[in-house]
Enzyme design. Structure first.
Site, PDB file in Angstrom:
ATOM      1  N   LEU A 127       0.886  -1.073  -0.050  1.00 56.09           N
ATOM      2  CA  LEU A 127      -0.062   0.230  -0.049  1.00 56.09           C
ATOM      3  C   LEU A 127       0.945   1.392  -0.159  1.00 56.09           C
ATOM      4  CD1 LEU A 127      -2.985   1.044   0.307  1.00 56.09           C
ATOM      5  CD2 LEU A 127      -2.546   1.206   2.861  1.00 56.09           C
ATOM      6  N   GLY A 133       2.393   7.844   2.494  1.00 61.62           N
ATOM      7  CA  GLY A 133       2.572   6.998   3.720  1.00 61.62           C
ATOM      8  C   GLY A 133       1.212   6.854   4.665  1.00 61.62           C
ATOM      9  N   SER A 134       1.373   8.049   5.529  1.00 61.84           N
ATOM     10  CA  SER A 134      -0.046   8.039   6.308  1.00 61.84           C
ATOM     11  C   SER A 134      -1.022   8.531   5.210  1.00 61.84           C
ATOM     12  CB  SER A 134       0.013   9.260   7.204  1.00 61.84           C
ATOM     13  OG  SER A 134       1.221   8.805   8.264  1.00 61.84           O
ATOM     14  N   TRP A 158       8.122   0.154   2.148  1.00 57.53           N
ATOM     15  CA  TRP A 158       7.922  -0.613   3.523  1.00 57.53           C
ATOM     16  C   TRP A 158       6.947  -1.757   3.356  1.00 57.53           C
ATOM     17  CZ3 TRP A 158      11.080   1.952   6.001  1.00 57.53           C
ATOM     18  CH2 TRP A 158      11.419   3.286   5.589  1.00 57.53           C
ATOM     19  N   GLU A 366       1.200  -0.291  10.302  1.00 53.84           N
ATOM     20  CA  GLU A 366      -0.397   0.004   9.978  1.00 53.84           C
ATOM     21  C   GLU A 366      -0.856   1.174  10.356  1.00 53.84           C
ATOM     22  OE1 GLU A 366      -2.111  -4.066   9.780  1.00 53.84           O
ATOM     23  OE2 GLU A 366      -0.212  -4.873   9.558  1.00 53.84           O
ATOM     24  N   THR A 368       0.470   4.920  11.867  1.00 53.81           N
ATOM     25  CA  THR A 368       1.238   5.647  13.101  1.00 53.81           C
ATOM     26  C   THR A 368      -0.024   5.806  14.290  1.00 53.81           C
ATOM     27  OG1 THR A 368       0.884   7.715  12.661  1.00 53.81           O
ATOM     28  CG2 THR A 368       2.882   6.560  11.716  1.00 53.81           C
TER      29      THR A 368
END
Lengths: 384, 259
Positions: A127, A133-134, A158, A366, A368
């Site tokens: 993903l 990221g977030s 990641w 999964e 933060t």
């Protein structure tokens, strides 16, 4: 302190017995040495697959275990108590199977699900990207529809099991250039697909045995049948998968915290200073009591969320709370365990410092813990 | 081939084991019951022989109600069915009485081979295989680290202090095994689920036609007179290496008959 579990069935308690035996005999004894060598324990996952432990929450019709999350998560906790790389690996594999099990077309499920959940294949979940990221919806990887399939281009970051997985559950843009949550689809990509390659694993502060790597898709062609769920509607699948995945991370965190607490209690009862075990000093004894209370509270929180899930009730907010609380607990308890062991705790001759390094990852993966708080805050107006 | 594997539930060796103060029998409440470790090797050997020669593996256990946990575990390793002899009257039976009682239960089961661990981690008498074979009137092949069956012939490697003996007999027979014989398998979740449905026959002493006057604490052929906790280990021998440490260690090992 021994973990007293209230399990719903006799086979669940036999299952936990089996897992405990595997952890104590085969898994935990290898953790320290393999982590030091950064060796990925592929053989242990093969063994878990043979024992039927890689598809526990999925339907028995397809070779899964047909177990409620309440039971599956306690298995994950127990595995993580022995070795986080293994517990987290099972949680990530389960996450990677989630889209196909829940959203896959009947034909695709028939063709693949048995191998994914009932066999020895290992999955990974793609993903995140370097710049996404977030803000997962900002992804740039594309799966361009071509005659009879998709052409995938981009790099995912990641990825747990990147480079060692047998298949990747991939999220990529199928509807124009974005940005935003619309136009993202979920695809099943076998690792053997031409154009799929993994970078060398990241050099992490802990969990060296669980490879985390970027996975590159360079004009990788997959069939049209690889699409899981509806085209351009994959982002909802990704979020739903993460709701369940977070429970797995919470269970992992409780396992790590339990391991650290067991080490601290054993040490404090044995280590004598001023003619008595140090656990008899209030400064240490109260610390141990606080550890035990936090571990128990974290366990009950993830189990409460799991039971809501098993009953078909909304559980997203509770899952975020469990992930937040359990991973913060793991960080605190492992840090305190190092303190209880004193100088010895700071050395690599004892596992406490390794557990402390491992716990940190769980506050990040999964979502933060800051993202968890966003999720919880967003749910405050509804009853979930 | 019909194989019966004897499984005994014993207190977990990882916990502190106690005897009750009143009749000096095992305090079953003091620790968890687990399958006697050597019996796991016996189960594995039974399953291997079944895989090779066909037939069925039946678990035979004598013990109180909680022994059903160990029976289920044995079934989840792959055994086909179980017989559980359980009766208050058996409480406190010694090795000979237990062998008699088990031989009666075996009288109700069709078997070609009885497999058991060569000793239990609790009583450690190591006589069950021999005593049982006597009661059954069949050959005993004890301390086996290898078992071969060919038709009605059975051949084992019997572990000795100097190597091994080759012992042959005709079936039916009793074989006791040592831990070198194999590597016991783990159950799988699938087998755990299947174990629920496997038949477990419960027998009282009346069902098994066991004579009540020949079993139980009151009729035991041995008596526990006194018990004391094991003394702490004596200090070891420290060998200082002043150029001939190796020789000294070799001498020590030779003296203890390890080499």
């Amino acid at each position: 302190m021994r973990v007293e579990r209230a399990l719903p069935t006799r086979e669940a308690s036999d299952l936990l017995d089996l897992v405990q035996t595997l952890v104590n005999r085969e898994i935990a004894p290898r953790a320290a040495v393999d982590e030091e060598r950064a060796a990925f324990p592929r053989d242990l996952f093969t063994r878990l697959g043979r024992a039927g432990l890689l598809g526990l929450p999925y339907p028995a019709d397809y070779g899964g275990g047909g177990q409620p999350y309440e039971v599956y998560l306690q298995v994950v906790e127990e595995l993580a108590r022995g070795w986080l790389a293994v517990g987290l690996g099972v949680s990530v594999h389960t996450l990677a199977c989630f889209p196909l099990a829940g959203y896959g077309a009947p034909d695709l499920r028939e063709a693949l699900l048995g191998d994914l959940i009932g066999g020895e294949l290992l999955g990974a979940y793609c993903l995140s990207e370097a710049d996404s990221g977030s803000d997962a919806a900002a992804m740039a990887t594309t799966a361009t529809p071509v005659d009879g399939g998709y052409l995938v281009n981009g790099t995912k970051a990641w990825t747990t099991h990147g480079g060692v997985a047998d298949f990747y559950t991939l999220f990529a843009r199928t509807g124009g250039s974005g940005p935003g949550a619309r136009g993202i689809s979920c695809l099943h990509v076998p690792a053997s697909t031409e154009g799929v390659s993994a970078a060398p694993p990241e050099r992490k502060m802990g969990m060296a045995s669980s490879p985390t790597a970027s996975v590159r898709f360079d004009a990788a062609r997959v069939d049209g049948t690889a699409l899981i769920g509806e085209r351009n509607r994959g982002f909802g699948i990704a979020l739903a998968a993460l709701d369940s995945g977070r429970l797995g991370i919470a269970a992992c965190a409780v396992g790590v915290a339990q391991a650290a607490m067991d080490i601290a209690v054993d040490y404090a009862r044995e280590r004598r200073q001023f003619d008595r075990p140090i656990s008899e000093f209030q400064g240490v004894g109260f610390l141990l009591a606080d550890m035990a209370t936090q571990v128990e509270a974290a366990r009950e929180l993830y189990l409460a969320a799991a039971r809501r899930r098993d009953l078909g009730q909304p559980f997203g907010a509770r899952a975020a709370m469990a992930k937040l609380f359990a991973s913060d607990t793991a960080m605190r308890v492992t840090t305190d365990a190092v303190q209880v062991l004193g100088g010895a705790g700071y050395t690599r001759d004892h596992p406490a410092e390794r557990l402390m390094r491992e716990a940190k990852a769980l506050q990040i993966v999964e979502g933060t813990n800051q993202i968890q708080r966003m999720v919880i805050n967003r749910h405050l107006d509804d009853r979930g | 081939m019909n194989i019966v594997v004897l499984v005994k539930q014993v207190p977990d060796t990882a916990t502190e084991r106690k005897l009750t103060s009143d009749d000096k029998t095992l305090d079953r409440a003091a620790s968890d019951g687990v399958i006697n470790e050597l019996d796991e090797y016996a189960i594995e050997e039974g399953l291997l022989l079944k895989e090779k020669h066909g037939g069925e593996v039946t678990i035979l256990t004598m013990g109180p109600e909680q022994a059903t946990d160990s029976i289920r575990k044995a079934l989840s390793m792959g055994a086909d069915k179980a017989v559980h002899v359980s009766d208050e009257a058996l409480h406190g039976s010694d090795a000979l009485q237990s062998a008699y009682a088990l031989s009666r239960a075996l009288g109700r089961i069709e078997f070609d081979l009885v497999v058991l661990g060569s000793e239990s981690t609790d009583a450690r008498t190591g006589v069950m295989g021999a005593a049982l074979a006597e009661y059954l009137g069949v050959p005993q092949l004890t301390l086996a680290d290898k078992v071969d069956v060919d038709g009605q012939a059975i051949k084992v490697q019997r572990l000795t202090d100097y190597g091994y003996d080759v012992v042959e007999a005709e079936l039916p027979a009793v074989v006791s095994v040592v831990e070198k014989i194999n590597e016991p398998r783990y159950p799988s979740f699938k087998l755990i689920m299947q174990a629920k449905k496997k038949p477990v026959e419960k027998l009282t002493i009346a069902d098994a036609e066991i004579d009540a006057a020949r079993v139980g604490l009151a009729n035991a052929t041995t008596e526990t007179v006194d018990v004391a906790p094991a003394p702490p280990r004596a200090a070891g021998t420290i060998v200082k290496d002043e150029g001939e440490g190796g020789v000294k260690i070799a001498e020590f090992l030779a003296e203890k008959k390890f080499v």
